[in-house]
Design a protein around this motif. Structure first.
Motif, PDB file in Angstrom:
ATOM      1  N   THR A  42      -9.828   4.874 -21.371  1.00  0.00           N
ATOM      2  CA  THR A  42      -9.651   3.921 -20.273  1.00  0.00           C
ATOM      3  C   THR A  42     -10.989   3.291 -19.933  1.00  0.00           C
ATOM      4  O   THR A  42     -11.991   3.992 -19.769  1.00  0.00           O
ATOM      5  N   CYS A  43     -10.988   1.948 -19.845  1.00  0.00           N
ATOM      6  CA  CYS A  43     -12.192   1.216 -19.452  1.00  0.00           C
ATOM      7  C   CYS A  43     -12.036   0.771 -18.006  1.00  0.00           C
ATOM      8  O   CYS A  43     -11.006   0.199 -17.640  1.00  0.00           O
ATOM      9  N   LEU A  55     -16.156   4.672 -18.229  1.00  0.00           N
ATOM     10  CA  LEU A  55     -15.107   4.997 -19.189  1.00  0.00           C
ATOM     11  C   LEU A  55     -14.474   6.329 -18.811  1.00  0.00           C
ATOM     12  O   LEU A  55     -15.182   7.302 -18.516  1.00  0.00           O
ATOM     13  N   VAL A  80     -10.465  -0.253 -25.724  1.00  0.00           N
ATOM     14  CA  VAL A  80     -11.585   0.029 -24.814  1.00  0.00           C
ATOM     15  C   VAL A  80     -12.843  -0.677 -25.310  1.00  0.00           C
ATOM     16  O   VAL A  80     -13.588  -1.271 -24.521  1.00  0.00           O
TER      17      VAL A  80
END
Lengths: 91, 137
Positions: free
Chosen positions: B39-40, B28, B8
């Protein structure tokens, strides 16, 4: 006219946890006022005290931001998807 | 504290560099209780500006749907400063959305050769820096 409104996660607690609610109206203004009438705790989060769209939310009809259409006078038709989304911005 | 996976962290910095000369931005997803982002979601900058950013609304909706499906939440927003410090600008403070008092605000400065990433909490006009832990580094 019944219209489905998709809510962001942050507003769902105010609607009993629902992600989509059905309210009535033929313009975005009518839809949002009916939404707030049904779920009063959204009042200060969606519209200002003056009845304008709050600066911290965006409202889309299908893929279009209503600020670039007719704002609260934007008409909604049967089958349109209305979404309320948080406005996230800065500099 | 904000915890990022190494992947990330790399995605954030990569998206910011890729957005030059404009500011870049994204969200994010992760676990709000653990303050951990896994998770980006790179998003478009609807402002298309080197001084301002605005998360594209449809990109926001897509990120939130994906986070929902993963059982995660959007816990942070990131954006770049192309010529200034990784510190919230007056505009960042004024625009911090009161709907999200618990969000993390990640700033990436691209002013120097090496990008600098920092994270803050912003609420009620107050800015508090917080440590960033990158897992695997």
């Amino acid at each position: 006219m019944p219209v489905e409104v998709r809510l962001p996660t942050v507003l769902r607690p105010a609607a009993g946890g629902q992600s989509t609610v059905t309210v009535n109206g033929s313009t975005i203004g009518e839809v949002l006022r009916d939404l707030i009438g049904t779920y009063p705790s959204m009042a200060g989060q969606v519209l200002t005290e003056d009845g304008a769209l709050h600066k911290f939310v965006n409202v889309y009809v299908n893929d279009d931001d209503v600020r670039y259409l007719d704002q609260l006078d934007t008409k909604v038709a049967s089958g349109d998807e209305v979404s309320i989304l948080p406005a996230v911005a800065g500099g | 504290m904000l915890r990022l996976s190494a992947g990330v962290h790399a995605q954030i910095v990569g998206h910011c560099l890729g957005g030059l000369p404009d500011e870049a931005c994204g969200l994010l997803g992760g676990n709000p209780t653990a303050s951990s982002a896994s998770t980006c979601y790179p998003t478009r900058n609807a402002a298309a500006s080197a001084q301002l950013y605005s998360i594209d609304g449809l990109d926001y909706a897509q990120a939130e749907r994906d986070a929902d499906a993963k059982g995660q939440e959007i816990i942070a927003v990131f954006h770049s400063h192309t010529h200034t410090d990784a510190y919230p600008s007056p505009t960042d403070v004024a625009q911090a959305n009161p709907l999200f008092p618990n969000w993390h605000y990640v700033l990436v400065s691209l002013r120097d050769t090496h990008p600098v990433l920092r994270s803050y909490r912003i609420f009620g006009g107050r800015i508090e820096e917080e440590p960033v832990i990158v897992d695997g580094q």
